[in-house]
Design an enzyme around this catalytic site. Structure first.
Site, PDB file in Angstrom:
ATOM      1  N   VAL A 178      66.275  53.780 -26.585  1.00 57.83           N
ATOM      2  CA  VAL A 178      65.400  52.691 -26.156  1.00 57.83           C
ATOM      3  C   VAL A 178      65.784  52.237 -24.746  1.00 57.83           C
ATOM      4  O   VAL A 178      66.962  52.269 -24.371  1.00 57.83           O
ATOM      5  CB  VAL A 178      65.496  51.528 -27.171  1.00 57.83           C
ATOM      6  CG1 VAL A 178      64.909  50.250 -26.621  1.00 57.83           C
ATOM      7  CG2 VAL A 178      64.800  51.913 -28.474  1.00 57.83           C
ATOM      8  N   GLU A 211      77.946  48.396 -37.021  1.00 56.63           N
ATOM      9  CA  GLU A 211      79.199  49.119 -37.294  1.00 56.63           C
ATOM     10  C   GLU A 211      80.078  48.316 -38.268  1.00 56.63           C
ATOM     11  O   GLU A 211      80.743  48.894 -39.131  1.00 56.63           O
ATOM     12  CB  GLU A 211      79.955  49.384 -35.992  1.00 56.63           C
ATOM     13  CG  GLU A 211      81.217  50.212 -36.196  1.00 56.63           C
ATOM     14  CD  GLU A 211      81.814  50.676 -34.873  1.00 56.63           C
ATOM     15  OE1 GLU A 211      81.419  51.754 -34.400  1.00 56.63           O
ATOM     16  OE2 GLU A 211      82.658  49.942 -34.311  1.00 56.63           O
ATOM     17  N   ASP A 258      86.288  60.350 -26.930  1.00 53.76           N
ATOM     18  CA  ASP A 258      85.970  59.733 -25.657  1.00 53.76           C
ATOM     19  C   ASP A 258      87.138  60.070 -24.737  1.00 53.76           C
ATOM     20  O   ASP A 258      88.289  59.716 -25.046  1.00 53.76           O
ATOM     21  CB  ASP A 258      85.850  58.211 -25.869  1.00 53.76           C
ATOM     22  CG  ASP A 258      85.457  57.482 -24.595  1.00 53.76           C
ATOM     23  OD1 ASP A 258      85.831  57.964 -23.495  1.00 53.76           O
ATOM     24  OD2 ASP A 258      84.798  56.434 -24.684  1.00 53.76           O
TER      25      ASP A 258
HETATM   26  C1  4GW Z   1      74.118  46.870 -23.094  1.00 57.45           C
HETATM   27  O1  4GW Z   1      73.434  46.462 -22.203  1.00 57.45           O
HETATM   28  C2  4GW Z   1      73.561  47.782 -24.097  1.00 57.45           C
HETATM   29  S1  4GW Z   1      72.061  48.493 -24.010  1.00 57.45           S
HETATM   30  C3  4GW Z   1      74.229  48.166 -25.189  1.00 57.45           C
HETATM   31  C4  4GW Z   1      73.479  49.082 -26.000  1.00 57.45           C
HETATM   32  C5  4GW Z   1      72.257  49.352 -25.484  1.00 57.45           C
HETATM   33  C6  4GW Z   1      71.270  50.257 -26.051  1.00 57.45           C
HETATM   34  C7  4GW Z   1      71.574  50.954 -27.220  1.00 57.45           C
HETATM   35  C8  4GW Z   1      70.027  50.494 -25.415  1.00 57.45           C
HETATM   36  O2  4GW Z   1      69.662  49.910 -24.388  1.00 57.45           O
HETATM   37  N1  4GW Z   1      69.169  51.396 -25.975  1.00 57.45           N
HETATM   38  C9  4GW Z   1      69.491  52.087 -27.101  1.00 57.45           C
HETATM   39  O3  4GW Z   1      68.711  52.927 -27.556  1.00 57.45           O
HETATM   40  N2  4GW Z   1      70.687  51.830 -27.749  1.00 57.45           N
HETATM   41  C10 4GW Z   1      70.969  52.557 -28.997  1.00 57.45           C
HETATM   42  O4  4GW Z   1      72.018  51.939 -29.711  1.00 57.45           O
HETATM   43  C11 4GW Z   1      71.456  53.977 -28.650  1.00 57.45           C
HETATM   44  O5  4GW Z   1      71.128  54.877 -29.688  1.00 57.45           O
HETATM   45  C12 4GW Z   1      72.955  53.768 -28.580  1.00 57.45           C
HETATM   46  O6  4GW Z   1      73.669  54.966 -28.675  1.00 57.45           O
HETATM   47  C13 4GW Z   1      73.150  52.816 -29.752  1.00 57.45           C
HETATM   48  C14 4GW Z   1      74.447  52.024 -29.739  1.00 57.45           C
HETATM   49  O7  4GW Z   1      74.678  51.438 -28.472  1.00 57.45           O
HETATM   50  P1  4GW Z   1      75.885  51.937 -27.571  1.00 57.45           P
HETATM   51  O8  4GW Z   1      75.860  53.425 -27.595  1.00 57.45           O
HETATM   52  O9  4GW Z   1      75.820  51.297 -26.240  1.00 57.45           O
HETATM   53  O10 4GW Z   1      77.129  51.391 -28.398  1.00 57.45           O
HETATM   54  P2  4GW Z   1      78.645  51.844 -28.108  1.00 57.45           P
HETATM   55  O11 4GW Z   1      79.132  51.003 -26.979  1.00 57.45           O
HETATM   56  O12 4GW Z   1      79.350  51.550 -29.416  1.00 57.45           O
HETATM   57  O13 4GW Z   1      78.675  53.296 -27.770  1.00 57.45           O
END
Ligand code: 4GW
Ligand code: MN
Length: 344
Positions: free
Chosen positions: A115, A295, A318
């Site tokens: 998204v 999570e 990572d």
């Molecule tokens: C901060 O500004 C954002 S935007 C944190 C997550 C965002 C986001 C996450 C987004 O803009 N659009 C989106 O599709 N996602 C979905 O949620 C995407 O599949 C992503 O892999 C998942 C989880 O967010 P993340 O990967 O940023 O979470 P972490 O930091 O745990 O990898």
């Protein structure tokens, strides 16, 4: 006189006997709980990898770092079986040829959300999936995005399908992340039971970097968070506030799992997503949000519904994390992101 002498002797042997038993007991306690009796001082910095990874084991089919000397060190996450005897999948713990035959004809789904600015991660993810994810098997990609028109379809092998679904972008990124659970409750009930046997749910800001195949399939499968695989359970990032439905009390929980890769049979993911979504909704009613959004709810669910298979951090790595030397294959890698650039 003689009687007195005798009495004194028995009293003395009693005291000595009790002392010996006590000393033996104390020694036993010290050996058993050495880390409690002689705790490592907080300020002492220890190079764990140097201290414990000096030895490695080489077998015909695998090579693993071994932890040695560790008393106050969490070794469980490097094991190949959980305490409830579910396998923990590392390189060398399975025979892919046998498994590929066994799972011949199995249909597997990969569920991802892309998204807003995260759409940029989709093409590299799908292209890497074509190289490494379930190669030779039937795969359906379930992509949910607010930018269907911008999706670049990768060149796909036979038997692989791309399904694009439109989803509205929530106001807050936390809600985007959690929205995945709600969508899962719908798709795992309505559509997926007729289309696939197993579902794998993944973050989009990742790339496949090495083999990820049918060895990860199971009724309910979760991946150990690469930032916590050597951590003691007290340090796990569970939701610790009683008021949240994602609450996990200290003393419970086996691993801290990462929501960037989990999966299972479609009906198991249905049950999981319904439970997590219920928790998310309940929390919203009380104006709270779990510390790590879905999570946290996933982790709470898995404390009380043990996964039948656990994936080692080979399955989410990572490169900015320490202890990479324990991880021989980095199969599913976090993409480095400029947080400013992809900010919601
Ligand atoms: C901060 O500004 C954002 S935007 C944190 C997550 C965002 C986001 C996450 C987004 O803009 N659009 C989106 O599709 N996602 C979905 O949620 C995407 O599949 C992503 O892999 C998942 C989880 O967010 P993340 O990967 O940023 O979470 P972490 O930091 O745990 O990898
Ligand atoms: Mn991510």
């Amino acid at each position: 006189m003689q009687g007195n002498w005798k009495n004194m002797l028995t009293a003395r042997s009693y005291i000595i006997g009790t002392l010996v038993v006590f000393i033996l007991f104390l020694a036993g306690f010290c050996i058993q709980y050495a880390d409690l009796v002689f705790p490592i001082k907080q300020e002492q910095t220890i190079n764990w990898s140097q201290k414990f990874a000096e030895k490695s084991v080489e077998l015909e089919h695998c090579e693993r770092k071994l932890l040695v000397n560790g008393v106050s060190f969490r070794k469980m996450a490097l094991h190949v079986l959980t305490p409830w005897l579910a396998p923990i999948i590392w390189d060398g713990t399975y025979n892919i040829k046998t498994l590929d035959r066994q799972y011949n004809g199995t249909r597997i789904g990969l569920f991802v959300f892309a998204v807003k600015k995260y759409i940029r991660f989709l093409q590299p993810l799908l292209e890497s999936a074509e190289r490494y994810f379930m190669v030779g098997h039937k795969v359906t990609y379930y992509v949910f995005t607010d930018k269907v028109d911008e999706v670049v379809k990768p060149k796909m092998a036979d038997g692989r399908i791309l399904q694009l679904h439109n989803v509205v972008a929530d106001q807050r990124w936390q809600d985007v992340s959690m929205r995945r659970m709600e969508i899962l409750t719908v798709y795992t009930k309505k559509y997926m039971p007729n289309e696939i046997d197993y579902l794998v749910c993944a973050d989009v800001d990742m790339v496949f970097n090495d083999h990820v195949g049918v060895e990860i399939l199971g009724d309910l499968v979760a991946t150990i968070h690469p930032g916590f695989f050597l951590a003691e359970p007290e340090a796990f990032a569970y939701e610790r506030r009683l008021i949240s439905t994602a609450y996990v009390p200290y003393g419970q929980g086996d691993f801290y799992y990462m929501a960037a890769l989990y999966g299972g049979k479609v009906d198991e993911i249905y049950k999981l997503s319904v439970a997590c979504q219920k928790g998310i909704t309940e929390d919203k009613k009380h104006y709270i949000e779990a510390v790590w959004q879905e999570e946290s709810h996933l982790n709470r669910y898995l404390v009380y519904n043990k996964p039948t298979k656990v994936l080692s951090p080979e399955y989410i790595w990572d490169n900015s994390l320490p202890h990479g030397e324990f991880i021989k294959k980095k199969r599913f890698l976090a993409v480095h992101k400029d947080h400013q650039e992809v900010r919601y």
